[in-house]
Design an enzyme around this catalytic site. Structure first.
Site, PDB file in Angstrom:
ATOM      1  N   ASN A  39       0.849  -1.179   0.000  1.00  0.00           N
ATOM      2  CA  ASN A  39       0.000   0.000   0.000  1.00  0.00           C
ATOM      3  C   ASN A  39       0.892   1.239   0.000  1.00  0.00           C
ATOM      4  O   ASN A  39       1.740   1.402   0.878  1.00  0.00           O
ATOM      5  CB  ASN A  39      -0.904  -0.038   1.242  1.00  0.00           C
ATOM      6  CG  ASN A  39      -1.932   1.052   1.239  1.00  0.00           C
ATOM      7  OD1 ASN A  39      -1.603   2.229   1.118  1.00  0.00           O
ATOM      8  ND2 ASN A  39      -3.189   0.674   1.387  1.00  0.00           N
ATOM      9  N   HIS A  50      -3.450   0.531  -3.334  1.00  0.00           N
ATOM     10  CA  HIS A  50      -3.481  -0.505  -2.304  1.00  0.00           C
ATOM     11  C   HIS A  50      -2.414  -1.536  -2.645  1.00  0.00           C
ATOM     12  O   HIS A  50      -1.859  -1.530  -3.746  1.00  0.00           O
ATOM     13  CB  HIS A  50      -4.860  -1.160  -2.265  1.00  0.00           C
ATOM     14  CG  HIS A  50      -5.894  -0.341  -1.570  1.00  0.00           C
ATOM     15  ND1 HIS A  50      -7.143  -0.828  -1.276  1.00  0.00           N
ATOM     16  CD2 HIS A  50      -5.874   0.927  -1.098  1.00  0.00           C
ATOM     17  CE1 HIS A  50      -7.847   0.096  -0.660  1.00  0.00           C
ATOM     18  NE2 HIS A  50      -7.101   1.171  -0.541  1.00  0.00           N
ATOM     19  N   GLU A  52      -2.509  -4.733  -3.399  1.00  0.00           N
ATOM     20  CA  GLU A  52      -2.791  -5.571  -4.564  1.00  0.00           C
ATOM     21  C   GLU A  52      -2.652  -4.784  -5.859  1.00  0.00           C
ATOM     22  O   GLU A  52      -2.130  -5.292  -6.856  1.00  0.00           O
ATOM     23  CB  GLU A  52      -4.206  -6.160  -4.460  1.00  0.00           C
ATOM     24  CG  GLU A  52      -4.424  -7.032  -3.247  1.00  0.00           C
ATOM     25  CD  GLU A  52      -4.929  -6.281  -2.011  1.00  0.00           C
ATOM     26  OE1 GLU A  52      -5.508  -6.939  -1.140  1.00  0.00           O
ATOM     27  OE2 GLU A  52      -4.744  -5.048  -1.927  1.00  0.00           O
ATOM     28  N   SER A  77      -7.503  -9.178   3.626  1.00  0.00           N
ATOM     29  CA  SER A  77      -8.645  -9.438   2.746  1.00  0.00           C
ATOM     30  C   SER A  77      -8.843  -8.279   1.768  1.00  0.00           C
ATOM     31  O   SER A  77      -8.872  -7.120   2.174  1.00  0.00           O
ATOM     32  CB  SER A  77      -9.892  -9.630   3.626  1.00  0.00           C
ATOM     33  OG  SER A  77     -11.005 -10.009   2.868  1.00  0.00           O
ATOM     34  N   CYS A  79     -10.167  -5.374  -0.576  1.00  0.00           N
ATOM     35  CA  CYS A  79     -11.290  -4.437  -0.594  1.00  0.00           C
ATOM     36  C   CYS A  79     -12.062  -4.575  -1.915  1.00  0.00           C
ATOM     37  O   CYS A  79     -11.642  -5.303  -2.826  1.00  0.00           O
ATOM     38  CB  CYS A  79     -10.768  -3.018  -0.429  1.00  0.00           C
ATOM     39  SG  CYS A  79      -9.979  -2.368  -1.921  1.00  0.00           S
ATOM     40  N   CYS A  82      -9.772  -3.738  -5.068  1.00  0.00           N
ATOM     41  CA  CYS A  82      -8.782  -4.770  -5.381  1.00  0.00           C
ATOM     42  C   CYS A  82      -9.457  -6.061  -5.835  1.00  0.00           C
ATOM     43  O   CYS A  82      -8.963  -6.740  -6.733  1.00  0.00           O
ATOM     44  CB  CYS A  82      -7.881  -5.001  -4.178  1.00  0.00           C
ATOM     45  SG  CYS A  82      -6.912  -3.522  -3.758  1.00  0.00           S
ATOM     46  N   ASP A 142      -8.058   4.894   4.596  1.00  0.00           N
ATOM     47  CA  ASP A 142      -7.702   3.881   3.604  1.00  0.00           C
ATOM     48  C   ASP A 142      -8.897   3.026   3.203  1.00  0.00           C
ATOM     49  O   ASP A 142      -9.014   2.625   2.046  1.00  0.00           O
ATOM     50  CB  ASP A 142      -6.579   2.979   4.122  1.00  0.00           C
ATOM     51  CG  ASP A 142      -5.947   2.172   3.011  1.00  0.00           C
ATOM     52  OD1 ASP A 142      -5.379   2.777   2.085  1.00  0.00           O
ATOM     53  OD2 ASP A 142      -6.040   0.940   3.064  1.00  0.00           O
TER      54      ASP A 142
END
Length: 145
Positions: A39, A50, A52, A77, A79, A82, A142
């Site tokens: 991130n 982010h 990912e 996990s 979002c 992503c 975020d």
């Protein structure tokens, strides 16, 4: 912790060391990491970087076949944003470090045929719990709260 989740965790720690949010990710194709990231919203003043998304960006432009044969590892996990990228590129498997501190769109991913594995890794949980306790305003920014 397997070597790919370890690489994602190392990315998360790098993000924290840079003053950012400690979420890391790697993309693995045929047993090799082709993209890694963390991130960087704070560091780059970005709305979308982010972990990912950064890993996808750092993987560079790939043929669709490569994404369809890859596994995405992430410490937290994913979002909605992503998860949408995972679906868009047809990544068939996601390995998640933990979802206790934040539950992303795992059910959406599963409903679209993505194999989702959640490790509940104690190191990933501790890293996020500490960050959230120390910087709740940044964390809420975020995740859009």
């Amino acid at each position: 912790m397997d070597r790919f989740m370890q690489a994602a965790f190392d990315e998360a720690e790098a993000g924290l060391a840079e003053g950012g949010i400690p979420i890391g990710s790697v993309i693995v194709h045929n047993g090799s990491i082709i993209g890694r990231g963390h991130n960087r919203r704070v560091q780059k003043g970005s709305a979308i970087l982010h972990g990912e998304m950064d890993a996808l960006e750092n993987a560079g432009r790939q043929p669709a076949r490569v994404y369809r044969e890859s596994v995405l590892y992430t410490t937290l996990s994913p979002c909605p944003m992503c998860s949408g990228a995972i679906l868009l590129y047809g990544i068939p498997r996601v390995v998640i470090g933990e979802n206790r501190t934040f539950m992303g769109e795992e059910e959406l991913l599963r409903s679209r045929g993505v194999a989702v594995e959640v490790l509940q890794d104690s190191r990933c949980i501790a890293l996020m719990e500490q960050f959230i306790a120390e910087k709740p305003e940044l964390w809420n920014e975020d995740i859009g709260v």
